[in-house]
Design an enzyme around this catalytic site. Structure first.
Site, PDB file in Angstrom:
ATOM      1  N   THR A  95      17.076  33.594 -76.971  1.00 14.26           N
ATOM      2  CA  THR A  95      18.325  34.158 -77.489  1.00 14.26           C
ATOM      3  C   THR A  95      18.986  33.223 -78.496  1.00 14.26           C
ATOM      4  O   THR A  95      19.709  33.677 -79.369  1.00 14.26           O
ATOM      5  CB  THR A  95      19.307  34.418 -76.335  1.00 14.26           C
ATOM      6  OG1 THR A  95      19.307  33.275 -75.492  1.00 14.26           O
ATOM      7  CG2 THR A  95      18.867  35.602 -75.535  1.00 14.26           C
ATOM      8  N   ASP A 108      22.398  28.912 -72.706  1.00 12.74           N
ATOM      9  CA  ASP A 108      21.740  30.177 -72.986  1.00 12.74           C
ATOM     10  C   ASP A 108      22.498  30.884 -74.117  1.00 12.74           C
ATOM     11  O   ASP A 108      23.679  31.189 -73.981  1.00 12.74           O
ATOM     12  CB  ASP A 108      21.777  31.009 -71.702  1.00 12.74           C
ATOM     13  CG  ASP A 108      21.126  32.360 -71.881  1.00 12.74           C
ATOM     14  OD1 ASP A 108      20.029  32.391 -72.426  1.00 12.74           O
ATOM     15  OD2 ASP A 108      21.714  33.366 -71.486  1.00 12.74           O
ATOM     16  N   ASP A 149      15.865  33.756 -67.253  1.00 11.32           N
ATOM     17  CA  ASP A 149      14.987  33.598 -68.419  1.00 11.32           C
ATOM     18  C   ASP A 149      13.546  33.404 -67.986  1.00 11.32           C
ATOM     19  O   ASP A 149      12.625  34.000 -68.546  1.00 11.32           O
ATOM     20  CB  ASP A 149      15.425  32.387 -69.257  1.00 11.32           C
ATOM     21  CG  ASP A 149      16.646  32.718 -70.115  1.00 11.32           C
ATOM     22  OD1 ASP A 149      17.251  33.763 -69.850  1.00 11.32           O
ATOM     23  OD2 ASP A 149      16.977  31.951 -71.024  1.00 11.32           O
TER      24      ASP A 149
END
Length: 535
Positions: free
Chosen positions: A102, A69, A400
């Protein structure tokens, strides 16, 4: 030190300790800033997409984080450079606002900086570059609107939502059971969603993890999971139709606030004191029984005597439950949190259809499930996994997925993933550049080239020849006028992302482009960097 003299001939100092500050000006400053931004983007580039690699980060105290992530990687990285910190902020703001994408946003910003460097070398002024980027980002956002599709789903037909969540999860470690996790995420969001207001409060979804079991054992509980067990081992392990008293007052005799001393000189006095204490407890337990409580959940502890009495009066109790959990239990069961025994009434009790204690494996770990609640607007996702890192990473991946489901409920437009949306924007921006006279058109063309960096990174990470793949897909899009052609990362055999069911949310994509452009404009505007010298 720089000395100057005013009109009366008195000396004064311009910049104190000038010799100890390092200073970069003009083009050098911009180049240094750009290379710092590019360095951060290069780290994240390899973890983009379904075949992206993971990063392992070790914190100073020895904790290891393995993650894919983007926001987490940058958060854990110890970044010194100020411009690199801007990139960290960039991915954090994408994480707060959208929750997904991201990594992509940093890669895009890095590509824009790289293109800007070439333009600066040709002697184009940074302000003109940032104006061109601004125009191009407006164009791409409008173009995304035009290629996006509305996306119908209802409480009964959740398949579209599940497909989109699966796209998000496919780039994470957990992609082997992405179907199950996506369904869990969507059901959890729909359970707490307010579909009239199109709003979802993610705080009502609690994500708990427990080491042991396998990832497939992850489950969604329509209720609350508390990592506590009954205070006495002989209390019943299963209570049906429970009336729950939620207390934040300690289950013990009241103590005076001031300092006090009791002199006991005879046995009788000691016994009366003890009797007094026992009566207190009896009253407390009786109060709970009188209002009809069949389970007491207490924020504080109680000593063994109280425990023993509760056991004898058949009143199961749970002690040391945290404040956040108490609030969630109160929301789920429709109860009130009671701060004093005097205020306990029947209306303030929470109701749950089933409270059960479950133990895991051969360990002594037990957890309390509170299910079938009156108001099931608080749910818990319970993750199992082989080790702590796996569970932490699953939590991040699920976060997410939950954010994606929430964004789709807020705005149900989607674009297609696999780099197809970026390629399509790139073609549109390239075509629009010819309409602009002046220097800005170079910046607009560079923006189009920078957009290609995301599909390029996807192809690279999937082990395909990047340039061949990108040009093939691009020419196919131009030839067929079909904005759904993307990079076939999973080797399915078709470039059409519509057939592969790879979706992304429209607001997520737009946000990526806008945020990346903003940060790049900010970095380009800096032309003088003064830093304190290293000692």
């Amino acid at each position: 030190m720089a000395l100057a003299f005013d009109e009366y001939g008195r000396p004064f100092i311009i910049i104190k300790e000038q010799g100890q500050k390092a200073r970069l000006r003009g083009l050098d400053a911009q180049k240094a800033n750009i290379s710092a931004g590019k360095a951060v983007a290069r780290i994240l580039r390899t973890s983009l997409g379904p075949k992206g690699m993971d990063k392992m980060l070790q914190s100073p105290d020895g904790d290891v984080v393995i993650t894919n992530d983007g926001a987490t990687i940058l958060e854990q990285m110890d970044v010194d450079n100020q411009i690199a910190k801007l990139m960290v902020e960039l991915s954090r703001s994408q994480d707060y606002e959208i929750g997904d994408g991201t990594t992509g946003v940093v890669v895009l910003a890095g590509a824009l900086l790289e293109q800007a460097e070439k333009l600066l070398e040709r002697g184009i002024h940074p302000i003109r570059i940032s104006e061109g980027y601004e125009m191009a980002s407006k164009l791409s956002v409008e173009h995304l609107e035009s290629i996006s599709q509305k996306f119908e789903f209802s409480v009964t037909n959740i398949e579209p939502l599940v497909q989109t969540c699966m796209t998000t999860l496919s780039s994470k470690i957990v992609n082997r059971c992405k179907r199950a996790l996506a369904e869990i995420a969507v059901k959890a969001v729909l359970a707490v969603a307010d579909l009239e207001r199109k709003d979802v409060n993610l705080e009502l979804i609690k994500v708990e993890g427990k080491v042991g079991g396998k990832l497939e054992d992850t489950e969604l509980i329509y209720g609350i999971l508390v990592d506590k067990d009954m205070s006495h081992p002989q209390m019943p392990k299963r209570i049906e139709d429970a009336n729950i008293a939620i207390l934040t007052c300690p289950f013990e005799p009241p103590k005076p606030k001031t300092k006090h001393k009791i002199d006991i000189d005879t046995v009788e006095k000691f016994q009366t004191l003890r009797q007094q204490e026992q009566n207190y407890f009896d009253d407390m337990v009786q109060k709970c029984k009188d209002v009809g409580a069949t389970l007491v959940i207490c924020q504080w502890g109680f000593d063994d005597e109280a425990n023993h009495l509760l056991m004898h009066r058949n009143l199961p109790a749970v002690r040391w439950v945290g404040g956040v959990e108490l609030e969630l239990i109160a929301i789920a069961t429709g109860g009130r949190i009671v701060p004093r025994f005097q205020e306990l009434t029947t209306e303030k009790l929470g109701k749950a259809g089933l409270v059960r204690e479950k133990s895991f494996g051969t360990t002594k770990d037990r957890m309390l499930y509170i299910e079938h609640c009156a108001n099931s607007r608080a749910v818990t996702i319970f993750i199992r996994g082989g080790n702590k890192m796996m569970i932490e990473e699953t939590k991040r991946s699920l976060h997410d997925a939950l954010c994606v489901a929430r964004n789709l409920i807020r705005n149900n437009s989607i674009v297609y993933g696999g780099g197809s949306a970026e390629i399509s924007c790139s073609i549109a921006v390239e075509a629009a550049a010819d309409r602009y006279p002046g220097v800005e058109q170079y910046a607009i063309r560079s923006f189009a080239e920078a957009l290609d960096s995301i599909p390029m990174a996807l192809a690279e990470n999937s082990g395909l020849p990047p340039i061949d793949t990108l040009t093939a897909v691009k020419s196919q899009q131009i030839k067929e006028g079909n904005p759904y052609c993307g990079i076939d990362c999973n080797d399915v055999g078709t470039n059409n992302m519509r057939e592969q069911n790879v979706f992304e949310t429209l607001i997520g994509k737009q946000q990526q482009i806008l945020l990346a452009t903003q940060v790049v404009k900010m970095i380009l505007k800096i032309d003088d960097v003064i830093t304190p010298a290293e000692y």
